[in-house]
Design an enzyme around this catalytic site. Structure first.
Site, PDB file in Angstrom:
ATOM      1  N   ASP A  36       0.827  -1.206   0.000  1.00 17.79           N
ATOM      2  CA  ASP A  36       0.000   0.000   0.000  1.00 17.79           C
ATOM      3  C   ASP A  36       0.861   1.255   0.000  1.00 17.79           C
ATOM      4  O   ASP A  36       2.046   1.230   0.321  1.00 17.79           O
ATOM      5  CB  ASP A  36      -0.915   0.005   1.224  1.00 17.79           C
ATOM      6  N   GLU A  37       0.246   2.351  -0.336  1.00 14.53           N
ATOM      7  CA  GLU A  37       0.841   3.686  -0.241  1.00 14.53           C
ATOM      8  C   GLU A  37       2.264   3.755  -0.807  1.00 14.53           C
ATOM      9  O   GLU A  37       3.139   4.412  -0.251  1.00 14.53           O
ATOM     10  CB  GLU A  37       0.811   4.160   1.218  1.00 14.53           C
ATOM     11  N   ALA A  38       2.473   3.087  -1.926  1.00 15.26           N
ATOM     12  CA  ALA A  38       3.789   3.116  -2.586  1.00 15.26           C
ATOM     13  C   ALA A  38       3.840   4.324  -3.513  1.00 15.26           C
ATOM     14  O   ALA A  38       4.044   4.207  -4.730  1.00 15.26           O
ATOM     15  CB  ALA A  38       4.018   1.816  -3.351  1.00 15.26           C
TER      16      ALA A  38
END
Length: 546
Positions: free
Chosen positions: A351-353
């Protein structure tokens, strides 16, 4: 977003400030009263259905059973698993009752508490590995199950049917009665998890084991450990020793951090297994990796190690997708962690890359998911994995909420229609670190304020309307620890919402009713008092004694 940038609310103060007024005042704010004292008058046995999660079938009737100084726990000769569960039950009840409660292998006949393993428990539950039947007469309490997990879950129901003071660690007055009748029960979903973030703030082995014991009471069967993030790396990796030694040396606010040796991790796995919970380890990749990037320069595209990080911003870090060192790292970390983990799952985050391009993200996942499979594990990833190419059989953990874009939700639903399974953890329902109200002294509120009813009053089977209901593998209640440093704080944020998520995962849809649930939940308060569990006394719940 799962963990957004907090802007001016960055939690950059030290752990002492994060503790606010300390565990003692937090316990007072939670309304806990410590171990239960002598009861003024015994109200009689609790109704057979006053259990959380709600059982599938309850048939009250007949005389109650009373545990006395003559009570024994009976198991079949040679059945070591039943004997171990019997020993666990007796060990829980001896301090409060003062009774010996010996475990005897005299078979299922005779009075007492009888644990019967390997028995078909009837229509509607007999096919479930975790199902059980609890039958109470004046002569005995009999818990029957096909497998050990079911027998263990039946024990949890028995615990809740006893007076709340049975949870005390000091001797209490009786009587110890259980209402007569039959409970036949099995879970709605096969995956019922709780996640603990030990990366933002480190929690010791004993603290994790305490949380496991609390999860067991509500029939959870998975403990997801978030073992790495920007602020800390928490598991020893032999091939990359600086990950734990250096990357694990700090935490949010600049505290000392910490990490688990392999033996520490094995002890957590062993203890969880004894409570029939599977440990699901997570190494978040390719983002949320600053602790690794600080530990090894060669994981950075420019070959320069990053400084250790103690803030709470997200989305700035990324492994170098173009470097082969990155995949050697992934192979070693996944291989060693898989070897330590007997359960079927390994979580790779995803996530949130924000610092990784979409093309690089997909390329990274194409390389790393097969590594998980080669080591005999099934991939779990946060739902952003749907934007790449989820491996066959992968599970996507959905943490979206009201502000999640339609395109992203559609992407997850399409992956589910293509065969991916879903674990539902909507942030505005299941995230235990969201504040209850604006006055909650701990937690965050980027997904909104999540009071007890908000957390309970939704249906996992219909939450994503474009995803087929059979794609839902279960639910999970994550607890992120940016603002949490102690077990008392952890419990205050988890309870009572943890019990509600457990019910959504276990109980049949037809039993989900807020008005009924809030009454059953209220009966848990005295039990938590007796067990020394800090909890939030929500005004939405008619707590006993309020």
């Amino acid at each position: 977003m799962r963990r957004t940038s907090f802007g001016s609310r960055r939690t950059s103060s030290g752990p002492g400030r994060l503790a606010l007024t300390g565990a003692a005042l937090l316990l007072a704010a939670a309304g806990t009263a410590g171990p239960a004292g002598p009861a003024a008058a015994d109200p009689g046995p609790a109704p057979l259905g006053r259990v959380v999660p709600a059982p599938a079938s309850v048939r009250p009737g007949g005389k109650p059973y009373e545990i006395t100084a003559r009570t024994v726990v009976r198991v079949a000769p040679g059945n070591r698993e039943a004997a171990r569960i019997g020993g666990y039950l007796a060990g829980l009840l001896r301090p409060s009752t003062g009774y010996r409660l010996p475990v005897v292998d005299s078979g299922a006949d005779g009075p007492g508490i009888r644990l019967v393993l390997g028995e078909d428990i009837g229509e509607g539950a007999g096919e479930a590995a975790e199902g059980y039947r609890l039958s109470v007469t004046a002569r005995s309490v009999t818990i029957s199950a096909r497998e050990g997990a079911g027998l263990f879950h039946g024990v949890q129901t028995l615990r809740q049917l006893l007076p709340a003071r049975a949870g005390s660690t000091v001797r209490q007055p009786g009587p110890w009665t259980v209402a007569g009748g039959v409970v036949t029960d099995a879970p709605r979903y096969g995956y019922r998890g709780a996640m603990l973030d030990v990366a933002r703030h480190f929690f010791t082995v004993d603290q994790v084991k305490r949380y496991v014991d609390q999860l067991a009471l509500y029939k959870y069967n998975a403990l997801h450990l978030h073992l790495s993030d920007d602020q800390g790396w928490r598991i020893a990796v032999g091939a990359w020793p600086r990950l734990a030694a250096y990357g694990g040396s700090t935490q949010v606010g600049g505290g000392p951090g910490g990490s688990y040796s392999k033996d520490d991790y094995r002890e957590i796995v062993r203890h969880a297994a004894s409570r029939y919970l599977t440990v699901v380890p997570e190494i978040d990749m390719p983002g949320h990796t600053n602790a690794a990037l600080a530990s090894y320069a060669r994981l950075n595209c420019d070959g320069v190690a990053r400084p250790l990080y103690t803030g709470t911003e997200v989305g700035f870090s990324s492994l170098c997708v173009a470097k082969e060192d990155t995949y050697a790292f992934a192979e070693d970390v996944i291989g060693e962690l898989a070897a330590l983990t007997p359960g079927p799952y390994l979580h790779i985050g995803g996530d949130e890359a924000h610092s990784t391009s979409a093309a690089d993200y997909a390329a990274f996942m194409d390389r790393v998911q097969p590594v998980v499979a080669r080591h005999g594990k099934t991939v779990i990833g946060w739902h952003q994995l749907a934007g790449a190419r989820p491996a066959p059989g992968a599970l996507l953990q959905y943490w979206g909420y009201g502000r999640t874009g339609a395109a992203e939700r559609a992407q997850v639903a399409a992956a589910a229609r293509a065969g991916a399974k879903l674990i539902l953890s909507p942030a505005d329902r299941a995230y235990l670190d969201m504040k209850y109200t604006k006055d909650t002294p701990l937690g965050l509120q980027w997904a909104g304020l999540v009071e007890v009813r908000q957390s309970y009053d939704w249906d996992p089977g219909g939450y994503l309307p474009d995803a087929p209901a059979p794609a839902v593998a279960g639910v999970e209640a994550p607890l992120w620890t940016e603002t949490i440093t102690t077990s008392a704080q952890l419990e205050y944020m988890a309870f009572p919402r943890l019990a509600g998520i457990a019910e959504l995962g276990w109980s049949p849809r037809a039993t989900h009713d807020w008005e009924s649930y809030r009454v059953r939940l209220a009966a848990q308060g005295p039990r938590w008092d007796a067990m020394g569990i800090a909890y939030y006394r929500s005004p939405q719940v008619p707590w006993l004694g309020s």
